[in-house]
Scaffold this motif. Sequence first.
Motif: not given
Length: 315
Positions: A17-30
């Motif tokens: 329930t806390a606010h989100l302040t930053a993020g990161w994404i990396d797309n990998q194949l299964s």
Amino acid sequence: VPPGNTVETIPVESGTTAHLTAGWIDNQLSANGLSSPQLIVATTSGQLRYTVNGFTNYPQWTASDHSALTAGDNVVNIEASRLAQAVFGAVLTESGHLYRLRKIAGSTTIDLFPYTGAGSGHKGLTATGSHIFSIDKTSDHLVSVSTTASNYTVIGSLNVDVSAIAGVTNKIIGVSETGGMLNVELDGTYGSIVTQTDESLQTNPNKLYAITSGAGTVVCAGEDGTIYQRVTSPVAHWKRLNTRINETIYSASIIAGPGILVAGEKGLLVGGGISGTSDFAWQPALLSGGATVQSQLGNISLYATYSDGQNLYAV
């Protein structure tokens, strides 16, 4: 989301329930060739939350608590890269502290380590050429940090006041809230400054909060829906795009095409292609029921977007 197609969004449960302040994404194949995005998000409670199934509505998250280390100093930027099942990078906090980020293979814990001698007062974070850069605003120095050790290196002084940066091969492009724009060319080792070009006079003095690069283009954005695209032919210059957006833009990401996804004030979330003229042909991001994200969020602003070129996230 190909430019010209509808930008459809799916809410992803963050598990907090806390606010989100930053993020990161990396797309990998299964193993069966399907996309399986890894996500890291930072919260106002001092957590870094990690998941390997970011495509689902309800991912399984692992929370790493760093509240004792950051002491209420929110993480506002994450730059990292994945090596097999390990993740290495750096984070930047609201007060300008830099920390090395590490997730070792076989673990879901995110570790943070202070950089030796870094101090506070840094702005901007970008990765290029296997290096991560930031700006020490106390001295207006461009600095680099290691992703495998707590090494902090001063690259050189900057001639223009900038607070957000994007890396493009061996160049660091910077913008500021006072309308400053700077093109910094680094040497082949990314260890020293070769030239600096003040490009501030090529634009109106709008406040600029975001800059991003990808798909062969550079875009910056800011108040009153301002978006500039950096054009290199016949000479390098900044072209202002007609957006018909009135809200302040806080973040932008490049998508394939090329196109842009921008997020900002009062739930602004729109995306679209960059035409050959000066138009940003955008469409509002829609929920599966057809309502716009902006209409659902009301006065809640979005401050960050993250993209691997195909998959897009906003917080």
